[in-house]
Design an enzyme around this catalytic site. Structure first.
Site, PDB file in Angstrom:
ATOM      1  N   GLU A   1      24.311  32.401  26.805  1.00 12.98           N
ATOM      2  CA  GLU A   1      22.945  32.620  27.284  1.00 12.98           C
ATOM      3  C   GLU A   1      22.030  31.466  26.886  1.00 12.98           C
ATOM      4  O   GLU A   1      21.137  31.087  27.656  1.00 12.98           O
ATOM      5  CB  GLU A   1      22.414  33.944  26.732  1.00 12.98           C
ATOM      6  CG  GLU A   1      23.116  35.156  27.333  1.00 12.98           C
ATOM      7  CD  GLU A   1      22.720  36.451  26.656  1.00 12.98           C
ATOM      8  OE1 GLU A   1      22.233  37.354  27.348  1.00 12.98           O
ATOM      9  OE2 GLU A   1      22.904  36.559  25.417  1.00 12.98           O
TER      10      GLU A   1
ATOM     11  N   ALA B   1      25.872  36.133  18.973  1.00 19.49           N
ATOM     12  CA  ALA B   1      24.918  36.741  18.051  1.00 19.49           C
ATOM     13  C   ALA B   1      25.561  36.945  16.683  1.00 19.49           C
ATOM     14  O   ALA B   1      26.785  36.949  16.534  1.00 19.49           O
ATOM     15  CB  ALA B   1      24.437  38.073  18.604  1.00 19.49           C
TER      16      ALA B   1
ATOM     17  N   GLY C   1      25.463  35.222  23.171  1.00 20.86           N
ATOM     18  CA  GLY C   1      24.182  34.543  23.063  1.00 20.86           C
ATOM     19  C   GLY C   1      24.307  33.044  23.176  1.00 20.86           C
ATOM     20  O   GLY C   1      23.369  32.371  23.608  1.00 20.86           O
TER      21      GLY C   1
ATOM     22  N   GLU D   1      29.863  40.715  25.413  1.00 21.92           N
ATOM     23  CA  GLU D   1      29.110  41.824  24.821  1.00 21.92           C
ATOM     24  C   GLU D   1      29.692  43.185  25.182  1.00 21.92           C
ATOM     25  O   GLU D   1      29.609  44.138  24.399  1.00 21.92           O
ATOM     26  CB  GLU D   1      27.635  41.763  25.265  1.00 21.92           C
ATOM     27  CG  GLU D   1      26.841  40.621  24.663  1.00 21.92           C
ATOM     28  CD  GLU D   1      26.902  39.335  25.485  1.00 21.92           C
ATOM     29  OE1 GLU D   1      26.103  38.427  25.215  1.00 21.92           O
ATOM     30  OE2 GLU D   1      27.763  39.254  26.402  1.00 21.92           O
TER      31      GLU D   1
END
Length: 263
Positions: free
Chosen positions: A117, A69, A114, A137
């Site tokens: 993901e 992110a 991310g 994270e």
């Protein structure tokens, strides 16, 4: 959608063989800011609705897939904001996971947070031998918020997923292959071509049957066995209304298995 300079961060290109490449273009690390997330959603809708697209590759470029992110973007965001925005992020990635076609992630460099993901939304993952994977994270005092706590344990099992998520540690390509996080490891220079070759193989198949198979498998994982079997039965029966089913059966009767040319 584009940034203030008018630059698109995600592009879609389709080959004559029906393979579309969704490419991230936000150097140097393809940090997944809000704009990039929304352009990924748009790209998912584009390839899902294009009948000429038979398979999809998600690619971040030769150096990096996506390093996570954009931390600077959400550093100032509070609980009230994120309570409203979290579903938007989840739904953007879910749009990729629900593309009714085979999807292959071609991963170079980093697939972290991310980025990991994002790769998890694909059906298959081709990893560079020097790639690094992880869900770090927890090191920021948060947890994955775009599917990591759900798709990762379904792929590698809950204990291994908890290890990666609780520690935030990175894994190299060899370990990623060992635990089932990736499906193949190749030299970095061969990642994209390997992914395209895999996608081309699927692109030659019966599109409606493959879409039904994907829906049955993914939908079955979301519920109990009985519900999954009912879904499978319904989808199985529906394919008997398709031209591809008629072509496949007649080709088998005339020429044996594996020789059908589907439309």
């Amino acid at each position: 959608m584009s940034d203030s300079a008018g630059t698109r961060l995600v592009t879609v290109e389709t080959t004559p063989q029906g393979v579309a490449t969704i490419r991230l273009q936000r150097p140097p690390m393809n940090a997944l800011n809000r704009q990039l997330q929304e352009e990924l959603r748009d790209a998912a809708a584009q390839v899902a609705g294009d009948a000429d697209v038979r398979a999809v590759v998600i690619y971040g470029g030769e150096k990096v897939f996506a390093a996570g992110a954009d931390v600077k973007e959400f550093a100032a965001q509070d609980h009230a904001f994120m309570s409203r925005d979290a579903n938007r992020l989840t739904s953007a990635f879910d749009a990729l996971a629900r593309i009714p076609k085979p999807v292959v992630a071609a991963v170079t460099g980093y697939a972290l947070g991310g980025g990991c993901e994002l790769a998890l939304t694909a059906d298959f993952r081709i990893s560079a031998d020097n790639a690094r994977w992880g869900q770090p994270e927890i090191l920021l005092g948060i947890i994955p918020g775009a599917g990591g706590t759900q798709r990762l344990p379904r792929l590698v099992g809950p204990a291994r997923a908890k290890d990666l998520i609780y520690t935030g540690r990175f894994v190299d390509a060899a370990e990623a292959l060992e635990i089932g996080l990736v499906d193949a490891v190749v030299p970095a220079s061969e990642v994209y071509t390997t992914a395209v070759e895999m996608a081309q193989k699927f692109a030659k198949g019966p599109a409606l049957a493959i879409a039904a198979a994907k829906q049955a498998i993914d939908g079955g994982l979301d519920g109990d066995l009985a519900s999954g079997l009912r879904l499978e039965s319904t989808l199985f029966a529906s394919l008997f209304a398709t031209e591809d089913r008629a072509i496949g059966v007649q080709s088998f009767l005339d020429n044996g298995p594996g020789k059908a040319r589907f439309t």
